[in-house]
Design an enzyme around this catalytic site. Sequence first.
Site, PDB file in Angstrom:
ATOM      1  N   LYS A  45       0.782  -1.281   0.096  1.00 12.99           N
ATOM      2  CA  LYS A  45      -0.016   0.084   0.066  1.00 12.99           C
ATOM      3  C   LYS A  45       0.974   1.233   0.069  1.00 12.99           C
ATOM      4  O   LYS A  45       1.541   1.510   0.936  1.00 12.99           O
ATOM      5  CB  LYS A  45      -0.982   0.194   1.157  1.00 12.99           C
ATOM      6  CG  LYS A  45      -1.835   1.190   1.115  1.00 12.99           C
ATOM      7  CD  LYS A  45      -2.824   1.526   2.452  1.00 12.99           C
ATOM      8  CE  LYS A  45      -1.837   2.586   3.148  1.00 12.99           C
ATOM      9  NZ  LYS A  45      -1.645   3.957   2.499  1.00 12.99           N
ATOM     10  N   GLY A  84       6.799   4.602   8.365  1.00 12.73           N
ATOM     11  CA  GLY A  84       5.997   5.864   8.602  1.00 12.73           C
ATOM     12  C   GLY A  84       6.068   6.488  10.116  1.00 12.73           C
ATOM     13  O   GLY A  84       7.164   6.316  10.559  1.00 12.73           O
ATOM     14  N   SER A  85       5.033   7.050  10.593  1.00 11.59           N
ATOM     15  CA  SER A  85       5.165   7.516  11.921  1.00 11.59           C
ATOM     16  C   SER A  85       5.337   6.560  12.969  1.00 11.59           C
ATOM     17  O   SER A  85       4.722   5.313  12.889  1.00 11.59           O
ATOM     18  CB  SER A  85       3.929   8.639  12.045  1.00 11.59           C
ATOM     19  OG  SER A  85       2.652   7.634  12.255  1.00 11.59           O
ATOM     20  N   THR A  86       5.730   7.170  14.092  1.00  7.88           N
ATOM     21  CA  THR A  86       6.105   6.375  15.267  1.00  7.88           C
ATOM     22  C   THR A  86       4.672   5.740  15.930  1.00  7.88           C
ATOM     23  O   THR A  86       4.490   4.892  16.369  1.00  7.88           O
ATOM     24  CB  THR A  86       6.942   7.004  16.166  1.00  7.88           C
ATOM     25  OG1 THR A  86       8.149   7.131  15.406  1.00  7.88           O
ATOM     26  CG2 THR A  86       7.217   6.158  17.531  1.00  7.88           C
ATOM     27  N   GLU A  87       3.833   6.887  15.839  1.00 12.95           N
ATOM     28  CA  GLU A  87       2.598   6.685  16.206  1.00 12.95           C
ATOM     29  C   GLU A  87       1.967   5.401  15.681  1.00 12.95           C
ATOM     30  O   GLU A  87       1.150   4.488  16.323  1.00 12.95           O
ATOM     31  CB  GLU A  87       1.609   7.951  16.004  1.00 12.95           C
ATOM     32  CG  GLU A  87       0.246   8.056  16.522  1.00 12.95           C
ATOM     33  CD  GLU A  87      -0.517   9.283  15.747  1.00 12.95           C
ATOM     34  OE1 GLU A  87       0.045   9.850  15.123  1.00 12.95           O
ATOM     35  OE2 GLU A  87      -1.792   9.136  15.953  1.00 12.95           O
ATOM     36  N   GLY A 145       3.134   3.153  13.914  1.00 15.09           N
ATOM     37  CA  GLY A 145       3.976   1.869  14.050  1.00 15.09           C
ATOM     38  C   GLY A 145       3.573   1.292  15.477  1.00 15.09           C
ATOM     39  O   GLY A 145       3.596   0.094  15.535  1.00 15.09           O
ATOM     40  N   GLU A 182      10.009   0.909  10.558  1.00 14.62           N
ATOM     41  CA  GLU A 182      11.106   1.938  10.170  1.00 14.62           C
ATOM     42  C   GLU A 182      10.306   3.110  10.490  1.00 14.62           C
ATOM     43  O   GLU A 182       9.437   3.622   9.760  1.00 14.62           O
ATOM     44  CB  GLU A 182      11.715   1.831   8.786  1.00 14.62           C
ATOM     45  CG  GLU A 182      13.074   2.465   8.573  1.00 14.62           C
ATOM     46  CD  GLU A 182      12.777   3.954   8.242  1.00 14.62           C
ATOM     47  OE1 GLU A 182      12.885   4.788   9.048  1.00 14.62           O
ATOM     48  OE2 GLU A 182      12.898   4.123   7.033  1.00 14.62           O
ATOM     49  N   CYS A 213      13.242  10.540   7.143  1.00 20.30           N
ATOM     50  CA  CYS A 213      13.523   9.927   8.408  1.00 20.30           C
ATOM     51  C   CYS A 213      14.677  10.284   9.211  1.00 20.30           C
ATOM     52  O   CYS A 213      15.044  10.438  10.207  1.00 20.30           O
ATOM     53  CB  CYS A 213      12.895   8.744   8.637  1.00 20.30           C
ATOM     54  SG  CYS A 213      13.770   7.607   7.096  1.00 20.30           S
ATOM     55  N   GLU A 243      10.020  15.178  15.879  1.00 19.31           N
ATOM     56  CA  GLU A 243      10.367  15.180  14.569  1.00 19.31           C
ATOM     57  C   GLU A 243       9.433  16.208  13.743  1.00 19.31           C
ATOM     58  O   GLU A 243       8.211  16.125  13.795  1.00 19.31           O
ATOM     59  CB  GLU A 243      10.099  13.682  13.854  1.00 19.31           C
ATOM     60  CG  GLU A 243      10.338  13.541  12.272  1.00 19.31           C
ATOM     61  CD  GLU A 243      10.346  12.183  11.741  1.00 19.31           C
ATOM     62  OE1 GLU A 243       8.990  11.785  12.037  1.00 19.31           O
ATOM     63  OE2 GLU A 243      11.051  11.676  11.427  1.00 19.31           O
TER      64      GLU A 243
END
Length: 498
Positions: free
Chosen positions: A197, A249-252, A254, A271, A305, A402
């Site tokens: 995706k 993508g974002s830590t959130e 993830g 990542e 990133c 970030e």
Amino acid sequence: MTDLERRQDRAPVPSGWDYAPAPEARDIVTLQERYGVFIGGELVDPKSGEHFATIDPSTEEPLAEVAQAGPKDVDLAVKAARDAYENGWSGLSPAERAKYLFRIARILQERSREFAVLESLNGGKPIKESRDVDLPLSAAHFFYYAGWADKLEYAFPNRTPRPIGVAGQIIPWNFPLLMLAWKVAPALAAGNTVVLKPAETTPLTALLFADVLRQAELPPGVVNILTGDGRTGAEIVKHEDVDKIAFTGSTEVGKAIQRELAGTGKKLTLELGGKAANIIFDDAALDQAVEGIVNGIYFNQGHVCCAGSRLLVQESIYEPVIDKLKERLKTLRLGDPLDKNTDVGAINSKQQLEKIQELVASGEEEGAEIYQPPCRLPERGYWFVPTVFTNVAQSYRVAQEEIFGPVLSVLTFRTPDEAVEKANNTPYGLSAGVWTEKGSRILSIAQQLKAGVIWANTYNRFDPSSPFGGYKESGFGREGGLHGLEPYLELDEPRAGK
Ligand code: NAI
Ligand code: MG
């Protein structure tokens, strides 16, 4: 005065050094009005029946309509991937698998201009970058993993490498085709099939890649591509018949994926973001370091990133570094991503622009000093002037969070120990840079930094043979290199004595 000098003296002095427009032709790209989802080797209408517009962020003009794939589409894509896995792909001889990867790599090279233009149109990044970085690296990833496909036994001796099954792969918008290549190439080399995706703001190069797959005659179902937003991603993550998830993508998000997968036995690599320190010691070659700082944070509008978003400068050279940096920023050309002279393109989306604006406002409120070079922004589209914050305290949000935009926060240090302490004072741990003429210092600092990738006297250098990935909130697992195959393989425990 020599004759030559006399003549130069009389030469007319130009009134300015403005660049003439140098637009890359966009007619190499042919867009459909509306795209379906790529399942079982065909672009088909989504069962969801939903579409949404994808735009050019530099003009806000719609480019095409793409599908918002729903649960039924995800299910069909996973079934197609499972079928292709069981009835052909995983049993194919590795050398045959490699041939497809080589073909894909060659076609990407042949069609690189088309891809580069489309990447810049849909994502806003300068054509200079999509042409010279994204495309060559994407092809290189396929070449590199093609080379491994028939050598897995040597890559993991005595560990009986076997493919895992169906990989669900969710990628972001900052390097759309390159992140696709990072994910698809090792998965296929290892004998897996894929449901991928792309990000909702940058689906078009992934859809063009579907055409490359058909051209390469990749067996139907080996790679399936579903466009859509986070809801589509979440459906892929929770689908029962997916064996492995790879996410960038974002830590959130993830973290949410990790929670969702806990206890399911599905494999996962993440990542996530970063807040990298770029550390300049007083013996560094300053002009080169300034180039590295600029490349580190303004490359791809800072949507990177591993961006060197926290500059740590040794106190004794603070003034010359900041002066040189400010001078250099005045020469950056911001504007049309398709202009070959553009250095800084458009911000990828309105949402990302608002996030950058909000964080920059917080920096000013908390007391940092802002510098932005004189710069005219285009009237339409999403833009942000390259920005430097000085007088930044470690506690400020611009030093902690970030920003993912062209915004640099400058901190200072006196001793190497202080540099390491400040560099590691972050929940992230993806990358870092060290600038010094002293080799032993590079090694000692690199060993103390908690970061997956460390560049010495350079920044943002990539090579498919070099593993990339993070510590702490930057995620886990590696992409690139031999390490990048591991997440896509079942491996027996290493046997003792062999
Ligand atoms: P995001 O993490 O929401 O999006 C990345 C991908 O995940 C997209 O394909 C998105 O559709 C998908 N996604 C979103 N929600 C999902 C869910 N619940 N389950 C599965 N997939 C989901 O990132 P976003 O919102 O685009 O950017 C927010 C921030 O994240 C950025 O400002 C930046 O700080 C960071 N980021 C970091 C990236 C990196 O390279 N590590 C890439 C993109 C964003
Ligand atoms: Mg999001």
